[in-house]
Design a protein around this motif. Structure first.
Motif, PDB file in Angstrom:
ATOM      1  N   MET A 173       0.810  -1.228   0.000  1.00  0.00           N
ATOM      2  CA  MET A 173       0.000   0.000   0.000  1.00  0.00           C
ATOM      3  C   MET A 173       0.842   1.277   0.000  1.00  0.00           C
ATOM      4  SD  MET A 173      -3.291  -0.821   2.451  1.00  0.00           S
ATOM      5  CE  MET A 173      -4.208   0.660   1.976  1.00  0.00           C
ATOM      6  N   ALA A 174       1.893   1.315   0.788  1.00  0.00           N
ATOM      7  CA  ALA A 174       2.722   2.530   0.866  1.00  0.00           C
ATOM      8  C   ALA A 174       3.534   2.662  -0.416  1.00  0.00           C
ATOM      9  CB  ALA A 174       3.638   2.461   2.078  1.00  0.00           C
ATOM     10  N   ARG A 175       3.861   3.906  -0.768  1.00  0.00           N
ATOM     11  CA  ARG A 175       4.749   4.150  -1.922  1.00  0.00           C
ATOM     12  C   ARG A 175       6.074   4.656  -1.367  1.00  0.00           C
ATOM     13  NH1 ARG A 175       2.297   1.351  -4.027  1.00  0.00           N
ATOM     14  NH2 ARG A 175       0.617   1.488  -5.524  1.00  0.00           N
ATOM     15  N   GLY A 176       7.102   3.796  -1.382  1.00  0.00           N
ATOM     16  CA  GLY A 176       8.375   4.194  -0.777  1.00  0.00           C
ATOM     17  C   GLY A 176       8.144   4.496   0.692  1.00  0.00           C
ATOM     18  N   GLY A 177       8.554   5.679   1.117  1.00  0.00           N
ATOM     19  CA  GLY A 177       8.361   6.043   2.524  1.00  0.00           C
ATOM     20  C   GLY A 177       7.018   6.705   2.789  1.00  0.00           C
ATOM     21  N   GLU A 178       6.208   6.859   1.730  1.00  0.00           N
ATOM     22  CA  GLU A 178       4.953   7.613   1.900  1.00  0.00           C
ATOM     23  C   GLU A 178       3.791   6.654   2.131  1.00  0.00           C
ATOM     24  OE1 GLU A 178       2.156  10.760  -0.589  1.00  0.00           O
ATOM     25  OE2 GLU A 178       3.961   9.937  -1.528  1.00  0.00           O
ATOM     26  N   LEU A 179       3.152   6.818   3.285  1.00  0.00           N
ATOM     27  CA  LEU A 179       2.005   5.963   3.586  1.00  0.00           C
ATOM     28  C   LEU A 179       0.868   6.215   2.603  1.00  0.00           C
ATOM     29  CD1 LEU A 179       1.744   6.253   7.492  1.00  0.00           C
ATOM     30  CD2 LEU A 179       2.656   4.331   6.161  1.00  0.00           C
ATOM     31  N   HIS A 180       0.067   5.187   2.378  1.00  0.00           N
ATOM     32  CA  HIS A 180      -1.174   5.360   1.624  1.00  0.00           C
ATOM     33  C   HIS A 180      -2.086   6.280   2.442  1.00  0.00           C
ATOM     34  CE1 HIS A 180      -5.126   4.315  -0.036  1.00  0.00           C
ATOM     35  NE2 HIS A 180      -4.497   3.858  -1.099  1.00  0.00           N
ATOM     36  N   PRO A 181      -2.887   7.110   1.791  1.00  0.00           N
ATOM     37  CA  PRO A 181      -3.765   8.019   2.556  1.00  0.00           C
ATOM     38  C   PRO A 181      -4.625   7.299   3.596  1.00  0.00           C
ATOM     39  CG  PRO A 181      -3.817   8.582   0.222  1.00  0.00           C
ATOM     40  CD  PRO A 181      -2.987   7.345   0.337  1.00  0.00           C
ATOM     41  N   LEU A 182      -5.035   6.069   3.311  1.00  0.00           N
ATOM     42  CA  LEU A 182      -5.812   5.317   4.313  1.00  0.00           C
ATOM     43  C   LEU A 182      -4.940   5.008   5.530  1.00  0.00           C
ATOM     44  CD1 LEU A 182      -7.801   2.918   1.994  1.00  0.00           C
ATOM     45  CD2 LEU A 182      -8.843   4.263   3.827  1.00  0.00           C
ATOM     46  N   GLN A 183      -3.711   4.579   5.294  1.00  0.00           N
ATOM     47  CA  GLN A 183      -2.806   4.267   6.409  1.00  0.00           C
ATOM     48  C   GLN A 183      -2.546   5.526   7.248  1.00  0.00           C
ATOM     49  OE1 GLN A 183       0.200   2.603   3.699  1.00  0.00           O
ATOM     50  NE2 GLN A 183       0.115   0.686   4.877  1.00  0.00           N
ATOM     51  N   GLN A 184      -2.359   6.653   6.534  1.00  0.00           N
ATOM     52  CA  GLN A 184      -2.095   7.919   7.224  1.00  0.00           C
ATOM     53  C   GLN A 184      -3.288   8.296   8.118  1.00  0.00           C
ATOM     54  OE1 GLN A 184       0.853   9.655   6.855  1.00  0.00           O
ATOM     55  NE2 GLN A 184       0.082  10.954   8.513  1.00  0.00           N
ATOM     56  N   ALA A 185      -4.489   8.159   7.567  1.00  0.00           N
ATOM     57  CA  ALA A 185      -5.690   8.528   8.330  1.00  0.00           C
ATOM     58  C   ALA A 185      -5.888   7.580   9.518  1.00  0.00           C
ATOM     59  CB  ALA A 185      -6.919   8.505   7.415  1.00  0.00           C
TER      60      ALA A 185
END
Lengths: 338, 164
Positions: free
Chosen positions: B79-91
């Motif tokens: 789900m994550a792209r590199g070090g960037e969480l998916h918006p769902l993971q972030q929320a």
């Protein structure tokens, strides 16, 4: 961890492939469609086939063809979620779309197929348990034992027909196409099942259910209601399918089919006959619902008490009739059954 | 008897030699070391082993890898792209939508499939889509809040021409 027992996997690409595999392997093999009922059962060692014949790769068995005027053919490998959303079914065969949309959970509706649901194994509190549980209590006659634990004096198995779609399809006069080594035949739902928890399908072991054929809609209206503990999950512990062909507001033909009250879906034919020629008034609804509860004879081998399931039969038949007649709902909201 | 399979998981092709009766859940965890996919009931009842197969939520405890060659499988690790969480993971992280965390991978992937089909779902649509994912901590309210927040953010970003 619950793991599947070892088996050989034979992927079929055509119906002819599957028929040949079945003929070659005989009782050693089982068919698998979506696997959502078979795999849990295999993990609990209710089934230990030496080979599985996979139907997933048979493209010709997927999809809905036809229309309300000429009748609709549903391929057996069509997943349940595609039927729940199908515009033709929603408009003209509402009971079938409703039943498909009430099977289990969203994930399982996208994996499970209509053919699998029609042929789904019968269920019982003493059967759908892990191997160690069944061993501890003493095996039942449906698997590994020789007595029925729900009715110990009985010579037969009382496991419960647990399909949501079968009562709905039956109520609308649907047939199934069966293909085997000797050719194909088409039979009515009323002859597809036997009232026996073990030998519950009248289909021959070497026949494959390929299609479900719904007749022209022709003024038929239908509804399906389901009783279960968890609204987002669970097999039915009561299913009520009602279909009526209306001429204006007068019923010309009717069928009422009950699910999960016996080892086969059970037709309440006296109740349906009492509808014919009548307008669906509150008095008629009460009389028909009382008659429909007669053939509902659940045993104490699923969730909820069996007297309660019998009592709810009457309530659900009345609600289904009100729905078909376009009358306002009364009593509890439909949320409890959804 | 083992069989050689080629599985595309999170965009990578993996060649595995596994017994044909191993479920996708077992192959992911035991052969590919992708232990983000959790095993719960193992009978198709709890939803915690949900992965995406060609974008559709599927219970990996009831899926046979032999039937999934040629499909694209996505697990929570994808789900994550590199070090960037998916918006769902972030929320989920911001709103505390994971309590014990065991149901979270399955919930995230089921929600991802929902947002792909319905970018701004109603609360009722979210509840319906997640109806097959049990949270044993019963922390459903925050899960629903987090999916709503992620949907709002991604649709706003999409409208502004950003990442969606």
């Amino acid at each position: 961890m619950l793991r599947l027992p070892p088996f050989e996997y034979l992927p079929a690409r055509t119906v002819a492939d599957a028929v040949k595999y079945v003929a070659d392997r005989g009782a050693d093999a089982m068919l698998v469609a979506g696997g959502t009922d078979l795999y849990p059962n295999m993990k609990r060692r209710q089934f230990e086939p030496k080979a599985l014949i996979g139907l997933r790769g048979i493209r010709e068995l997927r999809g809905v063809r036809g229309d309300a005027r000429t009748g609709v053919t549903i391929g057996a490998m069509t997943v349940l979620s595609d039927l729940a959303d199908h515009p033709t079914l929603l408009d003209h065969y509402a009971g079938v779309a409703t039943a498909a949309g009430l099977v289990s959970s969203p994930q399982l509706r996208r994996m499970g197929t209509i053919g699998g649901n029609v042929c789904v194994d019968t269920r019982c509190n003493y059967y759908n348990q892990t191997y160690s549980w069944r061993k501890a209590i003493g095996f039942c006659m449906k698997k590994d034992g020789d007595t029925c634990l729900v009715a110990p004096g009985s010579p037969r198995c009382w496991a419960v027909s647990s399909s949501d779609t079968a009562p709905a399809l039956w109520s609308l006069g649907a047939r199934v196409r069966l293909v085997g080594p000797a050719g194909e035949r088409t039979i009515r739902f009323s002859t597809l099942y036997r009232d026996d928890g073990i030998d519950y399908l009248a289909k021959q072991p070497d026949e494959i259910l390929t299609d479900i054929l719904l007749p022209p809609a022709d003024g038929w209206r239908s509804a399906y209601l389901k009783l279960r503990r968890r609204g987002s999950f669970d097999f039915p512990v009561l299913g009520v399918a009602v279909a009526a062909r209306m001429d204006g507001d007068v019923v010309r033909e009717a069928r009422i089919v009950l699910g999960a009250v016996a080892s086969t879906p059970r037709e309440a034919d006296r109740a349906a006959a009492a509808l014919v020629g009548e307008r669906v008034t509150p008095e008629v609804i009460t009389r028909v619902a009382d008659l429909a509860a007669g053939p509902s004879k659940p045993l104490d081998n699923t969730d909820f008490t069996h007297p309660y399931r019998k009592k709810v039969t009457r309530v659900f038949v009345a609600r289904a009739l009100r729905k078909i007649a376009g009358l306002p709902e009364s009593g509890a909201s439909t949320a409890e059954i959804g | 008897m083992k069989t050689r399979l080629s599985l595309c998981v999170n965009g990578e092709t993996h060649d595995v030699l596994v017994p044909v009766h191993k479920t996708l859940l077992e192959v992911l965890r035991e052969d590919l070391d992708l232990t983000g996919t959790k095993h719960g009931c193992e009978l198709g009842e709890c939803g915690t082993c949900t992965v995406l197969v060609d974008g559709v939520p599927v219970l990996s405890c009831l899926a046979l890898p032999a039937e999934l060659e040629g499909t694209e499988i996505v697990t929570v690790e994808g789900m994550a792209r590199g070090g960037e969480l998916h918006p769902l993971q972030q929320a989920f992280a911001e709103l505390g939508a994971a309590q014990c965390g065991y149901c979270t991978p399955g919930v995230l992937l089921t929600a991802q499939a929902l947002l792909a089909e319905t970018p701004v779902p109603t609360r009722e649509q979210i509840r319906e889509a997640l109806a097959g994912n049990l949270c044993r901590c019963t922390g459903y309210t925050k899960i629903l809040d987090a999916v709503e927040l992620a949907a709002l953010r991604t649709s706003a970003a999409g409208a502004a021409g950003g990442r969606s």
